[in-house]
Design an enzyme around this catalytic site. Structure first.
Site, PDB file in Angstrom:
ATOM      1  N   ASP A 301       0.877  -1.169   0.000  1.00  0.00           N
ATOM      2  CA  ASP A 301       0.000   0.000   0.000  1.00  0.00           C
ATOM      3  C   ASP A 301       0.919   1.225   0.000  1.00  0.00           C
ATOM      4  OD1 ASP A 301      -2.146   1.705   0.020  1.00  0.00           O
ATOM      5  OD2 ASP A 301      -3.205   0.690   1.634  1.00  0.00           O
TER       6      ASP A 301
HETATM    7  C1  NOJ Z   1      -4.070   3.888   0.166  1.00  0.00           C
HETATM    8  C2  NOJ Z   1      -5.254   2.981   0.332  1.00  0.00           C
HETATM    9  O1  NOJ Z   1      -5.178   2.308   1.575  1.00  0.00           O
HETATM   10  C3  NOJ Z   1      -5.397   1.946  -0.761  1.00  0.00           C
HETATM   11  O2  NOJ Z   1      -6.615   1.276  -0.598  1.00  0.00           O
HETATM   12  C4  NOJ Z   1      -5.295   2.593  -2.103  1.00  0.00           C
HETATM   13  O3  NOJ Z   1      -5.469   1.630  -3.110  1.00  0.00           O
HETATM   14  C5  NOJ Z   1      -3.941   3.283  -2.214  1.00  0.00           C
HETATM   15  N1  NOJ Z   1      -3.842   4.299  -1.206  1.00  0.00           N
HETATM   16  C6  NOJ Z   1      -3.715   3.901  -3.584  1.00  0.00           C
HETATM   17  O4  NOJ Z   1      -4.500   5.008  -3.757  1.00  0.00           O
END
Ligand code: NOJ
Length: 755
Positions: A301
């Site tokens: 993430d």
């Molecule tokens: C953080 C989020 O937790 C995740 O779900 C998302 O896909 C990513 N950012 C990318 O935007």
């Protein structure tokens, strides 16, 4: 297997962190207890052409320099960084850059100016729509119809791929018992079975049989794993979870998604029982890639690898990379620890060549399967930039299908089409983008058409009615001076529709709330309208369960509309005026008060279950036990009866057995409608105490007035088994109770014996 893995890590001189949980499990994988999933990686689409694809990847891998390999592990989130990384030939993918022309321009650099011409993969959070917003995932769960998620995914995939996006960061399948957690909006609620059915439908909707197709994208199962367990519902917070909960509650949707061929998986931001997911080899390496046989790649993430430092698992970036790669994170999003330190870590033998090659191989395989080597570019002339009429119609239909009629005394609803006047009251009556909810794709961008408001939807549905609008208050403010005007409007109208709830920003990522009441003075607004004594209905627009005991007390009718998407106003009016008879059911319990949290239907029994007559039982002194509205609850404009429960046998052989459960559902009212027949199981005596009920089947049926049908469910040992505290799947002999009905409070029951 884990023993072998551990030796490998030690040989590389790395810190053997990934076996921590495995140790807790008593060497789960090494003892072969988590057997590789039979179906993993063997879907038709996965198997067809596999040898050719594998050969192609191996051939490419064989030609890559170390720098090129490390480059493939890097994912960046903006154009400038992408161009800089591409200049050095070190980039695997880009996300959050949108528009076919921009993406083609970046791709041109990768394909025409890098030595091996390896195309980039382009990702985006396409969560419940790209240009056409569908209802939020939690709402979709309320439809109890996985086809709704399938349609959203198929429409989104087509729109996104036409604009050059290959990969979506969805579906989120985090089961949660935490309504304070804003990300509850992005998943399917509190039940692992419901979440599993929706997650699989969504993966299939995005990927189809072959995600190289021009109308499909690669999906990403996220967040691996147990993200929904964040303590206190505070986003990113610690999770401490037993192995049986991990495997029975959080992992099932992921396991099923791997079996359905999901292309990628995203690690969770949280720590899981002391080991952050990004460095947790037990969940990523042993369970996901080992036991489940996942062949796609794991993406971190956003800065999740770097965050291992703040978590306290790594001393610096090199340490973080040395923990994440062996644990099983293949691609690094935004932070750059692999890019900066992988070469050094190899030299220091803290990571191995095999680990690096494995990560690169997985990324290349997904790129091959996406068809990027044959078709790196997208046709800019056919880019979808706005919702089509068909997509809008699908979104409207989905939104109405997701709505849950919580209460309908009188009945106030449905409203007569020929009604003379309607007062719309409440701050969300003219809401536009708030109706899209969190992660609204491109649907909120400049130049996009805003969602249809409730006022406009009602005007369109009842063209002969005088429709007024009075806000009464704002969503979050404390000013009540508008209440008088709202009451005046209510007094002057035949019926009042009070539209209250949350803004889009109040749920989703980093949007935890410490109370889940209606924000601001909206609850008082409902009470003020009630004081008029005139008929009214409350429409809720929100991204999580709310504590609405006071609204329940004052309002004769309550419709839960969630964040319904771009056609929200029309869909709400469709239900209010009865063009659609509501049939949704709650995918989460609605607590009476925030102090009851966590409250969920699938809880285990205590030795002292709540008993109002006995002080020394599990309950609060100052609150009735149980939720305000239970999981699976939802009314209709008609009534249904479920009876005639039958089992094909009273014995289920623990190996290869099967029991068919049938029941009759009858529409006993005067209009056509939908009912969701739900099947719950209870194992009253087991070596790990079992939930008082757990959903194992549901079927949404449409019946004309007076009509009846038979619904049937098939139960196998998989339905009655569970994972124990050594992550071992057990099917234990003994009695199983079956409950069939229209919510988790179903009383119609039967039983059978396993063994
Ligand atoms: C953080 C989020 O937790 C995740 O779900 C998302 O896909 C990513 N950012 C990318 O935007």
């Amino acid at each position: 297997m884990s023993q072998q893995v551990n030796q490998e890590t030690s040989a590389a001189g790395g810190v053997n962190r990934r076996s921590v949980l495995a140790g807790l499990a008593g060497g789960v994988a090494s003892a072969g207890l988590l057997a590789p999933s039979a179906a993993a990686g063997t879907t038709g689409a996965e198997t067809a052409g596999r040898p050719e694809r594998d050969q192609r990847v191996e051939a490419l891998l064989g030609r890559m320099t170390l720098a090129e390999k490390i480059g493939q592990l890097q994912l960046v989130g903006d154009e400038t960084t992408a161009r800089a990384a591409l200049a050095g030939g070190r980039l695997g993918g880009v996300f959050s850059v949108v528009g076919a022309a921009k993406l083609n321009a970046l791709q041109r650099i990768a394909v025409e100016r890098t030595r091996l011409k390896i195309p980039l993969v382009f990702g985006l959070d396409v969560i419940h729509g790209y240009t056409t917003n569908f209802p939020i995932p939690l709402a979709q769960g309320a439809s109890f119809d996985p086809a709704v998620a399938g349609t959203d995914a198929a429409v989104s995939a087509k729109e996104a791929r036409s604009s050059g996006i290959h990969w979506t960061y969805a579906p989120m399948m985090d089961v949660t018992h935490e309504p304070r957690w804003g990300r509850i909006a992005e998943g399917y609620g509190e039940d692992p079975y419901l979440a599993t059915r929706f997650a699989v439908a969504k993966v299939r909707g995005y990927q189809g049989n072959d995600y190289s197709a021009p109308d499909r994208v690669a999906a990403c199962a996220k967040h691996f794993v147990a993200y929904g367990g964040a303590e206190g519902g505070r986003d990113y917070n610690t999770v401490d979870v037993s192995l049986h909960r991990l495997h029975n509650l959080y992992l099932p949707p992921f396991k099923a998604s791997v079996e359905a061929g999901v292309a990628t998986v995203m690690a969770s931001f949280t720590t899981i029982s002391g080991v952050p997911a990004h460095g947790n080899g037990y969940v990523l390496h042993d369970v996901l890639k080992g036991a489940y046989g996942f062949r796609g790649f794991v993406v971190s993430d956003y800065t999740g690898i770097e965050e291992l430092i703040l978590h306290g698992l790594a001393g610096d970036g090199a340490d973080a990379a040395a923990a994440a790669l062996p644990a099983g994170v293949d691609m690094e999003m935004v932070s750059t620890n692999y890019a900066r330190f992988a070469e050094r870590l190899l030299a220091e033998r803290r990571i191995t060549r095999d680990q690096l090659d494995d990560a690169v191989r997985r990324i290349l395989l997904v790129k091959v399967r996406l068809g990027l080597f044959e078709r790196p570019y997208v046709d800019e002339a056919t880019e979808v930039k706005a919702p089509s009429p068909a997509a809008l119609a699908a979104s409207r239909q989905a939104a109405a299908r997701c709505m849950v009629l919580l209460k309908n005394d009188g009945p106030v609803l449905p409203l007569a089409k020929g009604i003379g006047s309607v007062a719309v009251v409440g701050p969300l009556g003219i809401a536009t983008y708030d109706l899209n909810g969190t992660w609204a794709g491109l649907g909120t961008g400049a130049g996009t058409t805003p969602p249809v408001t409730v006022v406009d939807g009602i005007r369109a549905a009842a063209p002969g009615a005088a429709v007024t609008y009075t806000p009464g208050c704002t969503v979050e403010g404390t000013d009540t001076t508008g209440f008088a005007a709202a009451q005046q409007a209510a007094r002057a109208a035949d019926v009042t529709v009070v539209v209250v709830g949350e803004t889009a920003a109040m749920s989703g990522e980093a949007a935890a709330r410490s109370t889940i009441d209606l924000p601001g003075v909206q609850q008082q607004l409902v009470a003020a309208v009630a004081q008029t004594g005139k008929p009214f209905v409350v429409v809720l627009v929100n991204g999580r369960p709310l504590t609405i005991s006071s609204v329940h007390e004052h309002a004769p009718a309550i419709l839960e509309a969630w964040a319904p998407g771009v056609q929200g106003g029309h869909a709400i009016a469709d239900v209010l005026f009865g063009a659609v008879n509501p049939g949704g059911k709650l995918p989460v319990s609605f607590p009476r008060a925030v102090g009851q949290i966590p409250i969920y239907y699938n809880h285990e029994n205590t030795g002292r279950p709540a008993d109002p007559a006995n002080k020394y039982t599990s309950k609060y002194l100052d609150l009735a036990s149980g939720p305000l509205y239970e999981f699976g609850h939802g009314l209709s404009y008609t009534t249904f009866r479920v009876d005639g429960l039958r089992l094909s046998s009273t014995r289920l052989p623990a190996r290869g057995g099967r029991i068919d459960v049938t029941a009759t559902v009858t529409n006993t009212g005067a209009r056509a409608g939908d009912e969701v027949v739900q099947l719950y199981l209870r194992d009253p005596v087991a070596s790990i105490v079992q939930p008082v009920r757990r959903l194992r089947g549901f079927q949404r049926v449409t019946l004309a007035a007076g009509a009846s049908t038979t619904v049937s469910f098939t139960l196998t040992p998989d339905d009655v088994g569970f994972y124990d505290n050594a992550a071992r799947f057990r099917v234990e002999p003994g009695k199983i109770e079956v409950y069939v009905g229209t919510s988790s409070a179903a009383t119609l029951s039967a039983s059978f014996t396993v063994g």
